[in-house]
Scaffold this motif. Sequence first.
Motif, PDB file in Angstrom:
ATOM      1  N   ASP A   1     -10.774   0.293  -9.508  1.00  0.00           N
ATOM      2  CA  ASP A   1      -9.953  -0.816  -9.979  1.00  0.00           C
ATOM      3  C   ASP A   1      -9.037  -0.298 -11.082  1.00  0.00           C
ATOM      4  O   ASP A   1      -9.498   0.107 -12.143  1.00  0.00           O
ATOM      5  CB  ASP A   1     -10.892  -1.904 -10.528  1.00  0.00           C
ATOM      6  CG  ASP A   1     -10.124  -3.141 -10.943  1.00  0.00           C
ATOM      7  OD1 ASP A   1      -8.870  -3.111 -10.898  1.00  0.00           O
ATOM      8  OD2 ASP A   1     -10.781  -4.133 -11.306  1.00  0.00           O
ATOM      9  N   LYS A   2      -7.722  -0.264 -10.797  1.00  0.00           N
ATOM     10  CA  LYS A   2      -6.781   0.251 -11.801  1.00  0.00           C
ATOM     11  C   LYS A   2      -6.071  -0.893 -12.524  1.00  0.00           C
ATOM     12  O   LYS A   2      -5.014  -0.694 -13.126  1.00  0.00           O
ATOM     13  CB  LYS A   2      -5.723   1.130 -11.122  1.00  0.00           C
ATOM     14  CG  LYS A   2      -6.287   2.366 -10.446  1.00  0.00           C
ATOM     15  CD  LYS A   2      -6.788   3.369 -11.457  1.00  0.00           C
ATOM     16  CE  LYS A   2      -7.233   4.665 -10.790  1.00  0.00           C
ATOM     17  NZ  LYS A   2      -7.958   5.539 -11.722  1.00  0.00           N
ATOM     18  N   GLY A   3      -6.589  -2.078 -12.408  1.00  0.00           N
ATOM     19  CA  GLY A   3      -5.947  -3.215 -13.094  1.00  0.00           C
ATOM     20  C   GLY A   3      -4.772  -3.743 -12.298  1.00  0.00           C
ATOM     21  O   GLY A   3      -4.863  -4.749 -11.613  1.00  0.00           O
TER      22      GLY A   3
ATOM     23  N   HIS B   1       7.499   9.053   4.119  1.00  0.00           N
ATOM     24  CA  HIS B   1       6.038   9.095   4.093  1.00  0.00           C
ATOM     25  C   HIS B   1       5.615  10.091   3.016  1.00  0.00           C
ATOM     26  O   HIS B   1       6.176  11.195   2.948  1.00  0.00           O
ATOM     27  CB  HIS B   1       5.485   9.581   5.425  1.00  0.00           C
ATOM     28  CG  HIS B   1       5.897   8.776   6.616  1.00  0.00           C
ATOM     29  ND1 HIS B   1       7.174   8.769   7.128  1.00  0.00           N
ATOM     30  CD2 HIS B   1       5.168   7.953   7.413  1.00  0.00           C
ATOM     31  CE1 HIS B   1       7.223   7.977   8.187  1.00  0.00           C
ATOM     32  NE2 HIS B   1       6.020   7.467   8.376  1.00  0.00           N
ATOM     33  N   GLY B   2       4.582   9.703   2.241  1.00  0.00           N
ATOM     34  CA  GLY B   2       4.081  10.660   1.254  1.00  0.00           C
ATOM     35  C   GLY B   2       3.684  11.959   1.931  1.00  0.00           C
ATOM     36  O   GLY B   2       3.948  13.057   1.436  1.00  0.00           O
ATOM     37  N   LEU B   3       3.058  11.837   3.107  1.00  0.00           N
ATOM     38  CA  LEU B   3       2.568  13.038   3.780  1.00  0.00           C
ATOM     39  C   LEU B   3       3.683  13.889   4.357  1.00  0.00           C
ATOM     40  O   LEU B   3       3.471  15.061   4.666  1.00  0.00           O
ATOM     41  CB  LEU B   3       1.564  12.651   4.865  1.00  0.00           C
ATOM     42  CG  LEU B   3       0.237  12.135   4.306  1.00  0.00           C
ATOM     43  CD1 LEU B   3      -0.684  11.697   5.428  1.00  0.00           C
ATOM     44  CD2 LEU B   3      -0.437  13.204   3.430  1.00  0.00           C
TER      45      LEU B   3
ATOM     46  N   LEU C   1       0.852  -1.196   0.000  1.00  0.00           N
ATOM     47  CA  LEU C   1       0.000   0.000   0.000  1.00  0.00           C
ATOM     48  C   LEU C   1       0.888   1.247   0.000  1.00  0.00           C
ATOM     49  O   LEU C   1       1.768   1.393   0.843  1.00  0.00           O
ATOM     50  CB  LEU C   1      -0.899  -0.019   1.244  1.00  0.00           C
ATOM     51  CG  LEU C   1      -1.868   1.150   1.440  1.00  0.00           C
ATOM     52  CD1 LEU C   1      -3.108   0.682   2.196  1.00  0.00           C
ATOM     53  CD2 LEU C   1      -1.257   2.336   2.142  1.00  0.00           C
ATOM     54  N   LEU C   2       0.645   2.104  -0.976  1.00  0.00           N
ATOM     55  CA  LEU C   2       1.374   3.380  -1.010  1.00  0.00           C
ATOM     56  C   LEU C   2       0.352   4.512  -0.924  1.00  0.00           C
ATOM     57  O   LEU C   2      -0.804   4.344  -1.317  1.00  0.00           O
ATOM     58  CB  LEU C   2       2.162   3.508  -2.317  1.00  0.00           C
ATOM     59  CG  LEU C   2       3.264   2.482  -2.541  1.00  0.00           C
ATOM     60  CD1 LEU C   2       3.884   2.685  -3.920  1.00  0.00           C
ATOM     61  CD2 LEU C   2       4.329   2.589  -1.464  1.00  0.00           C
ATOM     62  N   HIS C   3       0.817   5.610  -0.431  1.00  0.00           N
ATOM     63  CA  HIS C   3      -0.067   6.766  -0.422  1.00  0.00           C
ATOM     64  C   HIS C   3      -0.087   7.330  -1.840  1.00  0.00           C
ATOM     65  O   HIS C   3       0.962   7.631  -2.402  1.00  0.00           O
ATOM     66  CB  HIS C   3       0.468   7.803   0.566  1.00  0.00           C
ATOM     67  CG  HIS C   3      -0.585   8.707   1.084  1.00  0.00           C
ATOM     68  ND1 HIS C   3      -0.531   9.279   2.311  1.00  0.00           N
ATOM     69  CD2 HIS C   3      -1.756   9.127   0.526  1.00  0.00           C
ATOM     70  CE1 HIS C   3      -1.615  10.032   2.504  1.00  0.00           C
ATOM     71  NE2 HIS C   3      -2.366   9.946   1.421  1.00  0.00           N
TER      72      HIS C   3
HETATM   73  C1  LIG Z   1      -4.706   8.480   5.970  1.00  0.00           C
HETATM   74  C2  LIG Z   1      -4.231   7.138   5.413  1.00  0.00           C
HETATM   75  C3  LIG Z   1      -3.490   7.334   4.167  1.00  0.00           C
HETATM   76  C4  LIG Z   1      -3.054   6.140   3.509  1.00  0.00           C
HETATM   77  C5  LIG Z   1      -1.956   5.413   4.279  1.00  0.00           C
HETATM   78  C6  LIG Z   1      -0.615   5.777   3.782  1.00  0.00           C
HETATM   79  C7  LIG Z   1       0.430   4.988   4.471  1.00  0.00           C
HETATM   80  C8  LIG Z   1       1.810   5.569   4.215  1.00  0.00           C
HETATM   81  O1  LIG Z   1       2.622   5.151   5.319  1.00  0.00           O
HETATM   82  C9  LIG Z   1       2.315   5.064   2.879  1.00  0.00           C
HETATM   83  C10 LIG Z   1       3.218   6.032   2.223  1.00  0.00           C
HETATM   84  O2  LIG Z   1       3.430   7.132   2.631  1.00  0.00           O
HETATM   85  S1  LIG Z   1       3.932   5.520   0.776  1.00  0.00           S
HETATM   86  C11 LIG Z   1       4.979   6.839   0.295  1.00  0.00           C
HETATM   87  C12 LIG Z   1       4.356   7.849  -0.585  1.00  0.00           C
HETATM   88  N1  LIG Z   1       3.834   7.345  -1.845  1.00  0.00           N
HETATM   89  C13 LIG Z   1       4.631   6.954  -2.859  1.00  0.00           C
HETATM   90  O3  LIG Z   1       5.829   6.958  -2.755  1.00  0.00           O
HETATM   91  C14 LIG Z   1       3.940   6.505  -4.113  1.00  0.00           C
HETATM   92  C15 LIG Z   1       4.609   7.096  -5.295  1.00  0.00           C
HETATM   93  N2  LIG Z   1       3.887   6.733  -6.483  1.00  0.00           N
HETATM   94  C16 LIG Z   1       4.212   5.668  -7.226  1.00  0.00           C
HETATM   95  O4  LIG Z   1       5.154   4.962  -6.945  1.00  0.00           O
HETATM   96  C17 LIG Z   1       3.385   5.391  -8.422  1.00  0.00           C
HETATM   97  O5  LIG Z   1       2.727   6.545  -8.801  1.00  0.00           O
HETATM   98  C18 LIG Z   1       2.324   4.258  -8.205  1.00  0.00           C
HETATM   99  C19 LIG Z   1       2.997   2.960  -7.871  1.00  0.00           C
HETATM  100  C20 LIG Z   1       1.344   4.645  -7.101  1.00  0.00           C
HETATM  101  C21 LIG Z   1       1.498   4.082  -9.473  1.00  0.00           C
HETATM  102  O6  LIG Z   1       2.363   3.934 -10.529  1.00  0.00           O
HETATM  103  P1  LIG Z   1       2.044   3.013 -11.770  1.00  0.00           P
HETATM  104  O7  LIG Z   1       1.741   1.641 -11.267  1.00  0.00           O
HETATM  105  O8  LIG Z   1       3.130   3.158 -12.737  1.00  0.00           O
HETATM  106  O9  LIG Z   1       0.677   3.583 -12.249  1.00  0.00           O
HETATM  107  P2  LIG Z   1       0.342   4.229 -13.654  1.00  0.00           P
HETATM  108  O10 LIG Z   1       0.515   3.190 -14.709  1.00  0.00           O
HETATM  109  O11 LIG Z   1       1.030   5.521 -13.782  1.00  0.00           O
HETATM  110  O12 LIG Z   1      -1.197   4.511 -13.451  1.00  0.00           O
HETATM  111  C22 LIG Z   1      -2.181   3.467 -13.290  1.00  0.00           C
HETATM  112  C23 LIG Z   1      -3.488   4.082 -12.875  1.00  0.00           C
HETATM  113  O13 LIG Z   1      -3.378   4.540 -11.519  1.00  0.00           O
HETATM  114  C24 LIG Z   1      -3.525   5.970 -11.448  1.00  0.00           C
HETATM  115  N3  LIG Z   1      -2.473   6.447 -10.586  1.00  0.00           N
HETATM  116  C25 LIG Z   1      -1.170   6.508 -10.850  1.00  0.00           C
HETATM  117  N4  LIG Z   1      -0.525   7.021  -9.789  1.00  0.00           N
HETATM  118  C26 LIG Z   1      -1.428   7.285  -8.860  1.00  0.00           C
HETATM  119  C27 LIG Z   1      -1.378   7.819  -7.576  1.00  0.00           C
HETATM  120  N5  LIG Z   1      -0.241   8.220  -7.024  1.00  0.00           N
HETATM  121  N6  LIG Z   1      -2.518   7.976  -6.884  1.00  0.00           N
HETATM  122  C28 LIG Z   1      -3.702   7.645  -7.442  1.00  0.00           C
HETATM  123  N7  LIG Z   1      -3.820   7.103  -8.666  1.00  0.00           N
HETATM  124  C29 LIG Z   1      -2.696   6.929  -9.361  1.00  0.00           C
HETATM  125  C30 LIG Z   1      -3.338   6.478 -12.873  1.00  0.00           C
HETATM  126  O14 LIG Z   1      -4.054   7.654 -13.090  1.00  0.00           O
HETATM  127  C31 LIG Z   1      -3.857   5.325 -13.683  1.00  0.00           C
HETATM  128  O15 LIG Z   1      -5.281   5.387 -13.637  1.00  0.00           O
HETATM  129  P3  LIG Z   1      -6.121   5.151 -14.977  1.00  0.00           P
HETATM  130  O16 LIG Z   1      -5.730   3.775 -15.391  1.00  0.00           O
HETATM  131  O17 LIG Z   1      -7.497   5.263 -14.510  1.00  0.00           O
HETATM  132  O18 LIG Z   1      -5.646   6.211 -15.873  1.00  0.00           O
END
Ligand SMILES: CCCCCCC[C@@H](O)CC(=O)SCCNC(=O)CCNC(=O)[C@H](O)C(C)(C)COP(=O)(O)OP(=O)(O)OC[C@H]1O[C@@H](n2cnc3c(N)ncnc32)[C@H](O)[C@@H]1OP(=O)(O)O
Length: 924
Positions: free
Chosen positions: A728-730, A836-838, A698-700
């Motif tokens: 559902d993003k597949g 953390h993303g936040l 799970l990523l933010h």
């Molecule tokens: C309050 C509670 C909060 C929640 C708890 C959080 C707990 C924390 O401890 C966790 C964290 O802080 S994790 C750290 C911060 N986050 C990250 O580092 C994530 C960075 N992002 C990634 O790696 C990629 O974008 C990734 C992996 C996210 C996606 O990349 P890809 O797989 O390459 O996706 P892509 O092919 O570009 O897109 C597929 C579909 O998904 C949508 N999408 C992409 N990135 C998104 C994102 N960041 N958020 C939401 N949706 C996203 C795309 O639009 C696409 O959708 P569609 O197919 O409908 O066009």
Amino acid sequence: MSELRFDNRVVVVTGAGGGLGKAYSLFFASRGAKVVVNDLGAGLKGEGVSASAADLVVEEIKKAGGSAVADYNNVLEGHKIVETAIKAFGRIDVIICNAGILRDKSFKSMTDKDWDDVFNVHLHGSYAIVKAAWPLLRKQKFGRIIMTSSAAGIYGNFGQANYSAAKQAVVGFSNSLAYEGAKYNITSNAIAPLAASRMTATVMPQELLEALKPEFIAPLVAFLTHEETKQSGGLYEIGAGKITAHRWQATEGVVFKADESFTPAAVKAKFAEIDNFDSPAVYYPTSMKDNDWLGKLEVAKALTTNSKGEELRYDGQVAVVTGAGNGLGRAYAKMFAKFGAKVVVNDLGYVTVDGQKVRAADVVVADIKKAGGEAVANYDSVEDGEKVVATAIDNYGRIDILINNAGILRDKAFVNATPQDWDLVYRVHLRGTYKCSKAAWPHMLKQKSGSIINTNSSVGIFGNFGQTNYAAAKAGIQGFTNTLAIEGAKYGIRANAIAPNAGTAMTATIMPAEIVEMLKPEFVAPLVGYLAHSSTEATGKLFQVGSCWISEIRRQRSGGVGFPLSKPITPEAIASKWQKVIDFDDGNAHHVANTRQSSAELLANASSTDEAEEAEKEEGTVDLAAAYKAVGQPENFDFTKRDVILYALGIGASRHDLPLVYEHSDKFQTFPTYAVIPAFFTRLDITEHLPSFNPMMLLHGEQYIEIKSPLPTEGRMVCTSQLVDIQDKGKGVTCTARLTMKDTKGNVLAISESTSFIRGIGGFSKKPGFKSVKGPERSTAALAQNASPKRAPDAVFSQKTSEDQAAIYRLSGDYNPLHIDAEMSKLGGFKTPILHGLCTFGHAARHVVKMAGGNDAATLKSVKARFSAPVIPGETLETSIWADKENPKKVLFQVRVVERDVVAISNAAAEFSVPVAIAKLSKL
Ligand SMILES: CCCCCCC[C@@H](O)CC(=O)SCCNC(=O)CCNC(=O)[C@H](O)C(C)(C)COP(=O)(O)OP(=O)(O)OC[C@H]1O[C@@H](n2cnc3c(N)ncnc32)[C@H](O)[C@@H]1OP(=O)(O)O
């Protein structure tokens, strides 16, 4: 499969007043057993005696219609516990040695009492009860024994030298009991449970404890002790529903020519081969017989010489060798002296020379001196380790090398062995090793260097008939060595163990002279010399050595079976999957390096499902309508000024940002993005509505906040949570939760919408039966695209984060191990913990406020961001802003990781309550 029952069986569980012992007792009783619930009623540190703990468990069993009796004896008086069983129920069938205490301390601060207390309960207590029951078990030709080991013993653990030693000692004991009991249908197995108990609660974060209920362990214990189960001599690691088995894995090793050229330098030249676990020739010995010692000698005979390498010398170093009057010890002492070391030759025994009884150590010292070396004798028992080491300090002022070699044998079938046999072997081997190491430790710490080599044995590794005492002591030495290696690492102190096989007076009588010649202790010594040398890096390792052959040996763990925690685990389910538990050939068996890796891998099972559950999911169980309907009860979130300041520091504010970090500042304020924090203290459980997933996946994904009224600097927010979007993003699923924060009068303070991107669980919308349902209205600003314009930014701001940023940020409430624990982050597919993303979000918001909001956070109305790539703590965040052509109160922004030139936050925007004024700033 029919239920595995224990009707008419009498089960004794020690330390059964709480935790694991209680869970075992309740479980056995529920399966028809009569249970002796032993508990001293002691606190965690062994203090205090109250009968109530055992009584309460007995009461609970009786209420449920079971049969049980309480016993309050100290496990050291095992015979009394056995008496309780006989008196109450007339027999004893199953013994679960579970009682335990902790006396965790760094080795430096450990006292003899800490050591003895832990051994008395874990090892000697287990011995006492099994010893008392053994004749009865033999007579009835049935018995089942469980010893409780621990990952701390298997891998070593900081601050647990006593505990790791005791926890391996019981494995050696169990292995030997398995040999002894085979003829009498008595089995013995050891388990290393990862469970939440009074003991682990002190060393484990709260959020992990849920997955570690003792109830998840009891079914394995029941399976292993059932009359149908014949498995014996095993070691199983279990936790969070995952059951794995252990076996030994050894390298092919290297055979050396048995001549003068077999030196420490020759070992060094071949060490990479000795240490090579990647070779296909790695093998898996299960008993002493699996090593072809004579075959190795044949190979050795055919060799011409050894590659010499540069001579390894010990000039200026002081080596202490215990039990050095004869055999192996003498060979080590002479070797060290030959290559320049000053040697303390310890031995309390005598030998006869020319009809005269003389000190064995004196003879060796005289030999060394005659050959031009330097040595001094010491005649103390190794149990007086201080005196042994004092001889080195008094004569030579230091100690660099300690070889714990002294040992004795008191071999007897367990039924005939006396408590004195047990005690003496334990004291000389294990307690002696402890005492000498303990005495040497402060000197080595001060010098910031040292090498300790301890003597294990094939018996300690595999167990053996007639050697329960020796096997326990030797295995215990291994657990001890593992922890010394860990504790010493920071100070340049290394600890290794060897399991030598050398010619003895006994082998001399039954083997041809040529072979005896090759089994000389002198051909074990070069490995010891190599391990002791200051240029050697090896630590925490174990070697089989003898017959001019050296091989490294370590444990390997099966991939095992993960049982889902969503329903009770049963012994029957374990029985049906047992072949898989002990399957080392399915490609999943691997070496586990340490306790962290061990527990991380077990915990990864916390979200596992079984095939049946998977099948249910196949029918499309993501019920969007139900998910969106579920609105959480209002929950209070209380916070203080200290929390607000800690958060500000977490998002990169410094001591110069007084309004954010100093409660007496005139302008002291809560930075508005603090509104993301209460979500971590509410109980919305998204897992209920989604297919099962590994939490590390799970990523933010995205974050939106809207501030309706400036947040107070302390007080209470009343929070309500709701799922508002699941997509559902597949390749993954996005799941958005909204949190509405109100003050106690009901005024909305802020709204937060957090989108999680959960990798690896997409595809639910394609399943038959899935119904698409629109979620509640989402905040429009959150949905805006906000792509950054192509033109150059209007202002740019960069800030290097601290390598400790995530360690600080997490203290505000997001304790996700992904951000701090390297092993856990690996399970999420990352090389190192990520920020953390936040935390990035907070940094960016601060930058934006500085650049566009006149540095007045009170004007910030909303922020929205997408996390597009992970950030590593320590990297530089560069925030760029663009004024929005259509809305004078809004800026678009993005965050770039400077070092890797990747965009970490994209599609981001911030809105203010006043028109933005862009300032050109470049650093904070
Ligand atoms: C309050 C509670 C909060 C929640 C708890 C959080 C707990 C924390 O401890 C966790 C964290 O802080 S994790 C750290 C911060 N986050 C990250 O580092 C994530 C960075 N992002 C990634 O790696 C990629 O974008 C990734 C992996 C996210 C996606 O990349 P890809 O797989 O390459 O996706 P892509 O092919 O570009 O897109 C597929 C579909 O998904 C949508 N999408 C992409 N990135 C998104 C994102 N960041 N958020 C939401 N949706 C996203 C795309 O639009 C696409 O959708 P569609 O197919 O409908 O066009």
